[in-house]
Enzyme design. Structure first.
Site, PDB file in Angstrom:
ATOM      1  N   CYS A   1      20.980  44.349  66.144  1.00 63.03           N
ATOM      2  CA  CYS A   1      21.353  42.945  65.920  1.00 63.03           C
ATOM      3  C   CYS A   1      22.230  42.377  67.034  1.00 63.03           C
ATOM      4  O   CYS A   1      22.409  41.159  67.123  1.00 63.03           O
ATOM      5  CB  CYS A   1      22.089  42.811  64.585  1.00 63.03           C
ATOM      6  SG  CYS A   1      23.674  43.679  64.526  1.00 63.03           S
ATOM      7  N   GLN A   2      22.786  43.238  67.888  1.00 69.56           N
ATOM      8  CA  GLN A   2      23.763  42.766  68.880  1.00 69.56           C
ATOM      9  C   GLN A   2      23.223  41.630  69.761  1.00 69.56           C
ATOM     10  O   GLN A   2      23.965  40.692  70.083  1.00 69.56           O
ATOM     11  CB  GLN A   2      24.238  43.926  69.751  1.00 69.56           C
ATOM     12  CG  GLN A   2      25.052  44.974  69.009  1.00 69.56           C
ATOM     13  CD  GLN A   2      24.190  46.044  68.360  1.00 69.56           C
ATOM     14  OE1 GLN A   2      22.974  45.890  68.267  1.00 69.56           O
ATOM     15  NE2 GLN A   2      24.796  47.128  67.934  1.00 69.56           N
TER      16      GLN A   2
END
Length: 481
Positions: free
Chosen positions: A212-213
């Site tokens: 998700c970064q």
């Protein structure tokens, strides 16, 4: 040994080669170069010059004393898939060979065959799966982390059984092994790029929370320009190759709004409405191209847990199984009427004030000074803006929670019995575990092991919430039965 067990034992242990000279339209470009040893350094240099970035081999096979097999990073494989003129000229002149589709051998991806279940007569009322077996469903867990999807789907009332989990981070994999007794027969530790689809065990559902970064509002939001942002394509590859009946993917809501999307403002009593941006639309299109009906929704775990945690959940059902997604009852999740004790506040999950873990989680004077400095620079007040209200839901637990320099980190100022803390403290590992809805018997590191504790905070902040996954899994399986 059963034939299925033999097939599983062979999974992921050998080099997999896609059809020669064929690009993978779904997954990330993968491949290797066979080249005489004396030309390897020169080839690396020309790669760096042409691609204008540092290039590291994903691995090097040295089976032949004269010739090396150089496993390429994705950007290099993509360039050779596109027949980059300088790279192909170098290989031609030096009698090298590009092998599209070759995946690296990885010892940690070699799994033990799962134990064969004892034969038992099926119940007359039991439903039959496609292969004639009765009851339950099998799932593969990619980007497994510490097993949040598995905890949710293997609940008895859900009926799932994990047949393969993949995780590249050694610390998360270590936590996974410690908490799942049979992990040697299903956890493949290594890069998802090296998972061969040819020998995957039979499975009904694919699940995972791809990194998700690149999409998080708390980061730089490089999106698909970040290598990690492309890993959704590996989820699509496994979908295409394994053709499970359905899937559940999870990510941050920033993925939905990236590149032209939007969300309505927060209004008490109303759910925000999301409009997908170009990045999310591209990901949905990729999943649909694999032969699936696809739907999605942003859900908040506050209905299930004492934590405000918005995440987007993408579900899919194979087209040949009928409408599937169209029958999915999102309202059962959005409007679920839970009992008060099931939607507890932070105070309900706090450990006793004299717990060794609570005492160890207190900030030192030096740490407190640093945290105050972070707030001072932002013009905020620690006791107000850095406080977790024990009688409310906790803010979203993130992987960087145990980081002093993170403004997002919030602290406990008041213990469970109402006693003021001498100095602010972190949530303990056990309290974080409870916030995420993990069971009480989930093993967490002791306060004496500082390194393991830091790694655990990172891992639990990256996890999914098992109670929400349980409800998603049950509803999805009901749609396709």
């Amino acid at each position: 040994m059963h034939a299925s067990a033999l097939l599983f034992a062979a999974a992921l242990t050998s080099i997999s080669l896609d059809p020669p000279a064929m690009k993978n339209p779904v997954g990330i470009s993968i491949g290797a170069v066979r080249l005489r040893r004396q030309h390897a350094h020169s080839f690396q240099k020309i790669l760096q010059d042409e691609l204008k970035q540092r290039v590291r081999w994903r691995g090097v096979d040295k089976d032949d004393p004269e010739v090396l097999t150089l496993h390429l990073p994705a950007v290099a494989a993509a360039s050779l898939d596109d027949e980059h003129p300088e790279l192909t000229r170098f290989l031609r002149e030096n009698k090298g060979e590009y092998l599209p589709g070759v995946r690296k051998k990885c010892p940690t991806l070699a799994l033990k065959p799962p134990p064969s279940p004892p034969p038992s007569p099926p119940s007359k009322k039991a439903k039959k799966d496609d292969d004639g077996s009765s009851g339950g469903f099998r799932f593969v867990e990619l980007f497994a982390g510490i097993g949040g999807f598995r905890l949710g789907l293997e609940r008895p009332d859900v009926g799932g059984k994990c047949v393969l989990a993949n995780e590249i981070d050694p610390h998360a994999a270590s936590i996974y092994r410690e908490n799942f007794a049979d992990s040697d027969s299903c956890l493949a530790e290594g890069d998802v790029l090296d998972l061969s689809g040819d020998n995957l065990p039979k499975f009904d559902m694919l699940v995972g929370g791809f990194p998700c970064q690149p999409f998080s509002n708390r980061g730089e939001q490089k999106g698909l320009d970040d290598d990690r942002g492309q890993l959704y394509r590996e989820m699509a590859r496994i979908l295409k190759e394994g053709q499970p009946k359905c899937f559940i993917f999870e990510n941050v809501p920033g993925l939905v709004t990236m590149d032209g999307g939007s969300r309505t403002g927060r209004v008490k009593g109303e759910r925000p409405r999301f409009t997908p941006g170009a990045v999310f639309e591209r990901i949905l299109k990729t999943m649909r191209s694999c032969g699936y009906n696809v739907d999605w929704q942003v859900l908040n775990s506050r209905k299930f847990l004492p934590q405000m945690r918005e995440r987007v959940y993408i579900i899919g059902t194979r087209i040949d199984l009928g409408p599937g997604c169209e029958k999915f009852n999102w309202d059962s999740l959005i409007l679920k009427d839970l009992k008060e004790e099931e939607t507890a506040t932070v105070r309900n999950i706090m450990e006793p004030k004299d717990s060794p873990a609570v005492i160890a989680s207190e900030l030192t004077p030096a740490q407190l000074a640093k945290v105050k400095s972070v707030h001072s620079k932002r013009g905020t007040i620690l006791s107000e803006d850095g406080r977790i209200d024990p009688d409310c839901k906790a803010p979203t637990l993130i992987s960087r929670y145990h980081t002093l320099s993170s403004f997002s980190t919030k602290f406990i100022f008041e213990e469970a019995d109402g006693t003021p803390c001498r100095r602010p403290r972190y949530l303990t590992p056990r309290e974080c575990t409870r916030l995420m809805g993990f069971p009480e018997d989930f093993i967490v590191p002791t306060h004496e092991d500082a390194k393991a504790t830091n790694k655990y905070y990172h891992a639990i902040g990256n996890a999914v919430c098992p109670p929400l996954i349980s409800v998603l899994g049950m509803e999805l399986m009901n749609c396709i039965r």
